[in-house]
Design an enzyme around this catalytic site. Structure first.
Site, PDB file in Angstrom:
ATOM      1  N   ASP A 233      34.370  36.313  50.380  1.00 11.98           N
ATOM      2  CA  ASP A 233      35.709  36.783  50.008  1.00 11.98           C
ATOM      3  C   ASP A 233      36.591  36.885  51.252  1.00 11.98           C
ATOM      4  O   ASP A 233      36.384  37.759  52.092  1.00 11.98           O
ATOM      5  CB  ASP A 233      35.618  38.163  49.342  1.00 11.98           C
ATOM      6  CG  ASP A 233      36.987  38.684  48.942  1.00 11.98           C
ATOM      7  OD1 ASP A 233      37.444  38.344  47.842  1.00 11.98           O
ATOM      8  OD2 ASP A 233      37.613  39.406  49.752  1.00 11.98           O
TER       9      ASP A 233
ATOM     10  N   TYR B 118      43.845  37.939  56.136  1.00 12.52           N
ATOM     11  CA  TYR B 118      42.780  38.358  57.065  1.00 12.52           C
ATOM     12  C   TYR B 118      42.777  37.509  58.344  1.00 12.52           C
ATOM     13  O   TYR B 118      42.107  37.847  59.315  1.00 12.52           O
ATOM     14  CB  TYR B 118      41.390  38.266  56.420  1.00 12.52           C
ATOM     15  CG  TYR B 118      41.192  39.101  55.171  1.00 12.52           C
ATOM     16  CD1 TYR B 118      42.119  40.068  54.776  1.00 12.52           C
ATOM     17  CD2 TYR B 118      40.068  38.934  54.375  1.00 12.52           C
ATOM     18  CE1 TYR B 118      41.942  40.813  53.626  1.00 12.52           C
ATOM     19  CE2 TYR B 118      39.876  39.687  53.218  1.00 12.52           C
ATOM     20  CZ  TYR B 118      40.824  40.616  52.847  1.00 12.52           C
ATOM     21  OH  TYR B 118      40.637  41.361  51.703  1.00 12.52           O
TER      22      TYR B 118
ATOM     23  N   LYS C   1      43.081  34.729  48.971  1.00 11.89           N
ATOM     24  CA  LYS C   1      44.150  35.497  48.312  1.00 11.89           C
ATOM     25  C   LYS C   1      45.517  35.102  48.873  1.00 11.89           C
ATOM     26  O   LYS C   1      45.637  34.766  50.052  1.00 11.89           O
ATOM     27  CB  LYS C   1      43.947  37.004  48.526  1.00 11.89           C
ATOM     28  CG  LYS C   1      42.540  37.473  48.227  1.00 11.89           C
ATOM     29  CD  LYS C   1      42.377  38.970  48.334  1.00 11.89           C
ATOM     30  CE  LYS C   1      40.897  39.334  48.318  1.00 11.89           C
ATOM     31  NZ  LYS C   1      40.247  39.242  49.644  1.00 11.89           N
TER      32      LYS C   1
ATOM     33  N   HIS D 178      47.208  38.927  46.015  1.00 11.81           N
ATOM     34  CA  HIS D 178      46.665  40.047  46.791  1.00 11.81           C
ATOM     35  C   HIS D 178      47.264  41.396  46.386  1.00 11.81           C
ATOM     36  O   HIS D 178      46.579  42.413  46.340  1.00 11.81           O
ATOM     37  CB  HIS D 178      46.908  39.784  48.288  1.00 11.81           C
ATOM     38  CG  HIS D 178      45.923  40.418  49.197  1.00 11.81           C
ATOM     39  ND1 HIS D 178      45.484  39.829  50.364  1.00 11.81           N
ATOM     40  CD2 HIS D 178      45.272  41.605  49.134  1.00 11.81           C
ATOM     41  CE1 HIS D 178      44.616  40.625  50.963  1.00 11.81           C
ATOM     42  NE2 HIS D 178      44.482  41.721  50.248  1.00 11.81           N
TER      43      HIS D 178
END
Ligand SMILES: NC(=O)c1ccc[n+]([C@@H]2O[C@H](COP(=O)([O-])OP(=O)(O)OC[C@H]3O[C@@H](n4cnc5c(N)ncnc54)[C@H](OP(=O)(O)O)[C@@H]3O)[C@@H](O)[C@H]2O)c1
Length: 281
Positions: A44, A49, A74, A107
């Site tokens: 994930d 990120y 996401k 997200h």
């Protein structure tokens, strides 16, 4: 590994690795490789990120055939909207060096996510995303999205852990056939989580750690999990939850830890929404 069939027929592993806050790309690549070597098949990540490149490298190096892996990414708020979603999705694919995603999530429920959802519905129909879903959507946002679109999200990734158990959200999402995936299953270690007295004493009965008891409690509630760790021994420990079953008494005891409040922030808080709207990645 237990798998769950999502509302579109896609099979998703109940347990995977989360890579939030692994910003060092070499460390992220090594962590993902360790997880895949330890048997993990679901990773994930998210454009926010900043580590999709590292996940992509690890996937290529792992030697595991693409179809055996389940890769989630996401869409961040700045890319909300029909056109921007199409571009952001292609960028994520490129960084991940993949030609399709298994799961793509909105997200946050902020910005023109209706435009995003229409773009994602198209990408799903074109076969570029096997399953489409959402994250941090409270029941009223889910109800609205479902009422005005064709495809019902297959997953809602939510903060769920012993201090914020989300039974109401779960009841609602079950009715809509939306699978919950827990983020921060360990509350990111806050509030001295790994030394919690009740979880430690339950763990002793089964010879399991607080982390294992927590993940088992979630999967027994039919909630998928994506614990994050950069340490090999913890990556293996977190994966090792399939050889025991918590009794009903222990499940009920854990429900007494619920504070019915987020351990981080409320995604409906106007200040949080303003913060997400401004955040550029
Ligand atoms: N959709 C969203 O808005 C959202 C938000 C947050 C997170 N997520 C996703 O959910 C994933 C998991 O959540 P999270 O990373 O926030 O937090 P988490 O999984 O609750 O906790 C991670 C923390 O627990 C430690 N840890 C992991 N396993 C352990 C063990 N067996 N024993 C002791 N300590 C252990 C890790 O340390 P070490 O790494 O040092 O081992 C790290 O500090 C993320 O990685 C991300 O993929 C999504």
């Amino acid at each position: 590994m237990k798998e769950i069939k999502l509302n579109d027929g896609v099979e998703m592993p109940m347990l995977g690795l989360g890579v939030y806050q692994i910003s060092d790309l070499r460390e992220c690549e090594k962590t993902v490789l360790t997880a895949i070597e330890s048997g993990y098949r679901l990773i994930d990540t998210a454009s926010a990120y900043g580590n999709e490149l590292a996940v992509g490298n690890a996937v290529k190096k792992s030697g595991v055939v693409r179809e055996k892996l389940f890769i989630t990414s996401k869409l961040w708020v700045q890319d909300a909207g029909y056109e921007k979603t199409k571009i952001a999705f292609e960028q994520s694919l490129k960084k991940l060096r993949l030609d399709y995603l298994d799961l793509y999530l909105i997200h946050q429920a902020v910005g023109d996510y209706y435009g995003s959802w229409r773009a994602m519905e198209e990408l799903h129909r074109e076969g570029k995303i096997r399953a489409i879903g959402i994250s941090n959507f409270y029941p009223e946002r889910v109800a609205d999205l479902v009422a005005h679109n064709e495809i019902v999200p297959s997953v809602n990734q939510l903060e769920v852990h012993p201090f914020y158990q989300r039974f109401d959200a779960q009841r609602f999402l079950q009715k809509k056939d939306v699978q919950i995936q827990s983020w921060a299953s360990f509350v990111e270690g806050r509030y001295d989580f790994f030394n919690n007295g009740l979880l430690t004493s339950i763990g002793r009965q089964y010879d399991k750690s607080v982390a294992q008891v927590t993940l088992r409690w979630l999967v027994q509630r039919n909630i998928a999990v994506i614990p994050k760790s950069v340490h090999k021994e913890r990556i293996i420990e977190n994966f090792n939850i399939w050889d025991f079953e918590l009794s009903k008494g222990d499940m009920d005891a854990i429900s007494t830890l619920d504070t019915n409040a987020s351990a981080f922030f409320d995604h409906r808080d106007p200040e949080i929404i303003a913060r997400w709207a401004k955040r550029k990645i």
